[in-house]
Motif scaffolding. Structure first.
Motif, PDB file in Angstrom:
ATOM      1  N   THR A  25       0.837  -1.126   0.027  1.00 55.90           N
ATOM      2  CA  THR A  25      -0.057  -0.025   0.017  1.00 55.90           C
ATOM      3  C   THR A  25       0.883   1.399   0.050  1.00 55.90           C
ATOM      4  O   THR A  25       1.821   1.230   0.850  1.00 55.90           O
ATOM      5  CB  THR A  25      -0.824   0.015   1.335  1.00 55.90           C
ATOM      6  OG1 THR A  25      -1.803  -1.322   1.228  1.00 55.90           O
ATOM      7  CG2 THR A  25      -1.884   1.074   1.291  1.00 55.90           C
ATOM      8  N   ASN A  26       0.534   2.151  -0.678  1.00 56.68           N
ATOM      9  CA  ASN A  26       1.105   3.511  -0.905  1.00 56.68           C
ATOM     10  C   ASN A  26       0.063   4.620  -1.229  1.00 56.68           C
ATOM     11  O   ASN A  26      -1.138   4.230  -1.175  1.00 56.68           O
ATOM     12  CB  ASN A  26       2.463   3.470  -1.861  1.00 56.68           C
ATOM     13  CG  ASN A  26       1.910   3.342  -3.300  1.00 56.68           C
ATOM     14  OD1 ASN A  26       0.577   3.380  -3.569  1.00 56.68           O
ATOM     15  ND2 ASN A  26       2.924   3.118  -4.185  1.00 56.68           N
ATOM     16  N   ALA A  27       0.538   5.935  -1.493  1.00 57.59           N
ATOM     17  CA  ALA A  27      -0.559   6.975  -1.663  1.00 57.59           C
ATOM     18  C   ALA A  27      -1.210   6.543  -2.864  1.00 57.59           C
ATOM     19  O   ALA A  27      -2.398   7.244  -2.943  1.00 57.59           O
ATOM     20  CB  ALA A  27       0.315   8.207  -1.943  1.00 57.59           C
ATOM     21  N   ASN A  28      -0.666   5.945  -3.959  1.00 56.70           N
ATOM     22  CA  ASN A  28      -1.530   5.516  -5.220  1.00 56.70           C
ATOM     23  C   ASN A  28      -2.593   4.411  -4.991  1.00 56.70           C
ATOM     24  O   ASN A  28      -3.413   3.791  -5.774  1.00 56.70           O
ATOM     25  CB  ASN A  28      -0.629   5.393  -6.292  1.00 56.70           C
ATOM     26  CG  ASN A  28       0.223   6.515  -6.504  1.00 56.70           C
ATOM     27  OD1 ASN A  28      -0.440   7.645  -6.370  1.00 56.70           O
ATOM     28  ND2 ASN A  28       1.307   6.176  -6.771  1.00 56.70           N
ATOM     29  N   GLY A  29      -2.800   3.651  -3.806  1.00 53.01           N
ATOM     30  CA  GLY A  29      -3.664   2.575  -3.818  1.00 53.01           C
ATOM     31  C   GLY A  29      -2.735   1.244  -3.176  1.00 53.01           C
ATOM     32  O   GLY A  29      -1.612   1.356  -2.619  1.00 53.01           O
ATOM     33  N   THR A  30      -3.341   0.118  -3.412  1.00 53.40           N
ATOM     34  CA  THR A  30      -3.059  -1.186  -2.888  1.00 53.40           C
ATOM     35  C   THR A  30      -2.490  -2.125  -4.090  1.00 53.40           C
ATOM     36  O   THR A  30      -3.678  -2.137  -4.929  1.00 53.40           O
ATOM     37  CB  THR A  30      -3.863  -1.843  -1.896  1.00 53.40           C
ATOM     38  OG1 THR A  30      -4.070  -0.930  -0.816  1.00 53.40           O
ATOM     39  CG2 THR A  30      -3.412  -3.272  -1.438  1.00 53.40           C
ATOM     40  N   LEU A  31      -1.557  -2.555  -3.992  1.00 49.71           N
ATOM     41  CA  LEU A  31      -1.209  -3.486  -5.300  1.00 49.71           C
ATOM     42  C   LEU A  31      -0.950  -5.119  -4.316  1.00 49.71           C
ATOM     43  O   LEU A  31      -0.271  -5.175  -3.465  1.00 49.71           O
ATOM     44  CB  LEU A  31       0.275  -3.280  -5.656  1.00 49.71           C
ATOM     45  CG  LEU A  31       0.770  -4.251  -6.804  1.00 49.71           C
ATOM     46  CD1 LEU A  31      -0.128  -3.972  -7.989  1.00 49.71           C
ATOM     47  CD2 LEU A  31       1.996  -3.710  -7.134  1.00 49.71           C
ATOM     48  N   THR A  32      -1.827  -6.006  -4.954  1.00 48.42           N
ATOM     49  CA  THR A  32      -1.391  -7.276  -4.568  1.00 48.42           C
ATOM     50  C   THR A  32      -0.840  -8.160  -5.124  1.00 48.42           C
ATOM     51  O   THR A  32      -1.022  -8.137  -6.612  1.00 48.42           O
ATOM     52  CB  THR A  32      -2.972  -7.862  -4.162  1.00 48.42           C
ATOM     53  OG1 THR A  32      -3.726  -7.004  -3.434  1.00 48.42           O
ATOM     54  CG2 THR A  32      -2.936  -9.243  -3.677  1.00 48.42           C
ATOM     55  N   ILE A  33       0.260  -8.726  -4.829  1.00 49.45           N
ATOM     56  CA  ILE A  33       0.957  -9.927  -5.546  1.00 49.45           C
ATOM     57  C   ILE A  33       1.032 -11.275  -4.845  1.00 49.45           C
ATOM     58  O   ILE A  33       0.806 -11.217  -3.591  1.00 49.45           O
ATOM     59  CB  ILE A  33       2.400  -9.454  -5.929  1.00 49.45           C
ATOM     60  CG1 ILE A  33       3.189  -9.277  -4.415  1.00 49.45           C
ATOM     61  CG2 ILE A  33       2.493  -8.216  -6.703  1.00 49.45           C
ATOM     62  CD1 ILE A  33       4.716  -9.082  -4.762  1.00 49.45           C
ATOM     63  N   LEU A  34       1.434 -12.172  -5.748  1.00 48.38           N
ATOM     64  CA  LEU A  34       1.632 -13.532  -5.082  1.00 48.38           C
ATOM     65  C   LEU A  34       2.871 -13.886  -5.243  1.00 48.38           C
ATOM     66  O   LEU A  34       3.401 -13.979  -6.383  1.00 48.38           O
ATOM     67  CB  LEU A  34       0.364 -14.597  -5.706  1.00 48.38           C
ATOM     68  CG  LEU A  34      -1.014 -14.144  -5.645  1.00 48.38           C
ATOM     69  CD1 LEU A  34      -1.774 -15.351  -6.497  1.00 48.38           C
ATOM     70  CD2 LEU A  34      -1.425 -14.118  -4.468  1.00 48.38           C
TER      71      LEU A  34
END
Length: 86
Positions: A25-34
């Motif tokens: 999570t950062n200022a631009n939103g959340t990224l999910t990775i596996l």
């Protein structure tokens, strides 16, 4: 970083394995990775080559037997989250 959970993956070519669901999570939103444990360990080794082992937090150890036990996976997920935050 947050390890949101784990997912068991069955494979026709190799033994079943577990992937970790990592949320960044950062200022631009959340990224999910596996990512698999071995992929994170490979990243750790690469970072050691660049920065040296003294500059990195301790990486959670490898476990040969019992590495699919739910309690173990929860503990490792916490340790990996702490590592990524470090």
């Amino acid at each position: 970083f947050n390890i949101a959970g784990t997912v068991p993956v069955a494979s026709a070519n190799e033994k079943a394995f577990t992937v970790y669901i990592i949320e960044m999570t950062n200022a631009n939103g959340t990224l999910t990775i596996l990512k698999r444990y071995r992929q994170l360990l490979a990243l750790h080794h690469r970072l050691e080559e660049i920065y040296g082992s003294h500059a990195l937090p301790k990486f959670p150890g490898k476990k040969i037997f019992g590495n699919t036990d739910e309690k173990f996976l929860q503990k490792r997920a916490r340790q990996l989250s702490e590592y990524l935050d470090g």
